[in-house]
Scaffold this active site. Structure first.
Site, PDB file in Angstrom:
ATOM      1  N   SER A   6      -0.749 -70.312  -0.459  1.00  0.00           N
ATOM      2  CA  SER A   6      -2.027 -69.596  -0.466  1.00  0.00           C
ATOM      3  C   SER A   6      -2.536 -69.508  -1.894  1.00  0.00           C
ATOM      4  CB  SER A   6      -1.855 -68.178   0.096  1.00  0.00           C
ATOM      5  OG  SER A   6      -3.036 -67.407  -0.086  1.00  0.00           O
ATOM      6  N   GLY A  63       3.770 -72.481  13.887  1.00  0.00           N
ATOM      7  CA  GLY A  63       2.559 -71.686  14.079  1.00  0.00           C
ATOM      8  C   GLY A  63       1.406 -72.538  14.543  1.00  0.00           C
ATOM      9  N   ARG A 102      -2.440 -71.703  17.188  1.00  0.00           N
ATOM     10  CA  ARG A 102      -3.744 -71.127  16.811  1.00  0.00           C
ATOM     11  C   ARG A 102      -3.960 -71.331  15.313  1.00  0.00           C
ATOM     12  NH1 ARG A 102      -3.086 -64.676  16.775  1.00  0.00           N
ATOM     13  NH2 ARG A 102      -5.332 -64.941  16.843  1.00  0.00           N
ATOM     14  N   TYR A 158       2.746 -59.758   0.507  1.00  0.00           N
ATOM     15  CA  TYR A 158       2.344 -61.110   0.908  1.00  0.00           C
ATOM     16  C   TYR A 158       2.310 -62.052  -0.296  1.00  0.00           C
ATOM     17  CZ  TYR A 158      -0.739 -64.714   2.969  1.00  0.00           C
ATOM     18  OH  TYR A 158      -1.291 -65.895   3.423  1.00  0.00           O
ATOM     19  N   VAL A 159       1.718 -61.590  -1.385  1.00  0.00           N
ATOM     20  CA  VAL A 159       1.593 -62.415  -2.589  1.00  0.00           C
ATOM     21  C   VAL A 159       2.979 -62.810  -3.118  1.00  0.00           C
ATOM     22  CG1 VAL A 159       0.782 -62.493  -4.973  1.00  0.00           C
ATOM     23  CG2 VAL A 159      -0.643 -61.433  -3.213  1.00  0.00           C
TER      24      VAL A 159
END
Length: 245
Positions: free
Chosen positions: A138, A12, A15, A151-152
């Site tokens: 995260s 990734g 960007r 997502y978590v």
């Protein structure tokens, strides 16, 4: 130049956090392979910026959520450093609105892709008895954000994965760590309201938003021999917004 003669793969990297991480590793002397899935133009811009700064960067296009894509990206190259940073769409969904495919979509990026990439680079790292794997997690694994469980959950899985890998690979001199950024606005957050950013900032003990450079410098540290005795750790880089797990 603490990473001179090292080769890094950053996923990734066209960007967001990835491009800044790649630039920092190149600044530290590493040859950096820029993985991306779609935008040749964005990747070439990052490559040019790195080269103009005196670094070395190479394009590594491929979908890392597939075995064929990983084969194209790694091409039997020897990598000393692997940064698992790539992510896809991150929809916020209530439990009622989410389905299993929404969970699978996140697991593909945060569990499947890092696993496939590790399998690809592992033979070289074992042979040289050295390597650094840096998984980008995260702060949500500590916060447990509502309406974001897809997502978590996937990001939380990276914690167990990191620690298990570290335990298994330590005897080969391969270190594995998890770096958990806070909310750091990048291109994907261009539609986030300024008021929402300000509200988040007020919760941070350091009273400022983090920058991609804050993350990139920590990645470079974990990639270098300065952190040679650090493995299996979950490190939060978020101005004190959470305390480590």
């Amino acid at each position: 130049m603490k990473l001179k003669n090292k080769t890094a793969l950053v996923t990734g990297a066209s960007r967001g956090l990835g491009k800044v991480i790649a630039a920092e590793l190149a600044l530290m002397g590493a040859d950096v392979y820029l993985n991306y899935a779609h935008s040749d133009d964005h990747a070439k811009i990052v490559q040019k910026q790195i080269e103009q700064a005196g670094g070395r960067a190479f394009l590594a296009k491929g979908d890392i959520t597939s075995e064929e894509g990983v084969r194209l990206v790694t091409m039997d190259r020897k990598f000393d450093i692997l940064v698992n940073n790539a992510t896809g769409p991150q929809p916020e969904l209530s439990i009622e609105d989410a389905n299993w495919e929404d969970y699978e979509d996140q697991l593909k990026f945060f569990v499947k892709a890092p696993f496939l990439l590790l399998k690809a680079v592992l033979p070289g790292m074992k042979k040289q008895k050295n390597g650094s794997i840096i998984n980008i997690g995260s702060e949500v694994i500590s916060l447990g954000n509502p309406s974001f469980s897809n997502y978590v959950t996937a990001k939380s899985a990276m914690l167990g994965m990191t620690r298990s890998w570290a335990s298994e690979l330590g005897e080969y001199g391969i270190r594995v760590n998890l770096l958990n950024p806070g909310f750091i606005p990048v291109e994907r957050h261009e539609n986030v309201k300024a008021a929402d950013i300000q509200a988040y900032q007020t919760t941070i003990p350091l009273k400022r938003m983090g920058t991609p450079e804050d993350i990139a410098r920590t990645v470079a540290y974990l990639a270098s021999e300065d952190s040679a005795y650090i493995t299996g750790q979950s490190i939060s880089v978020n101005g004190g917004n959470t305390f480590g797990i």
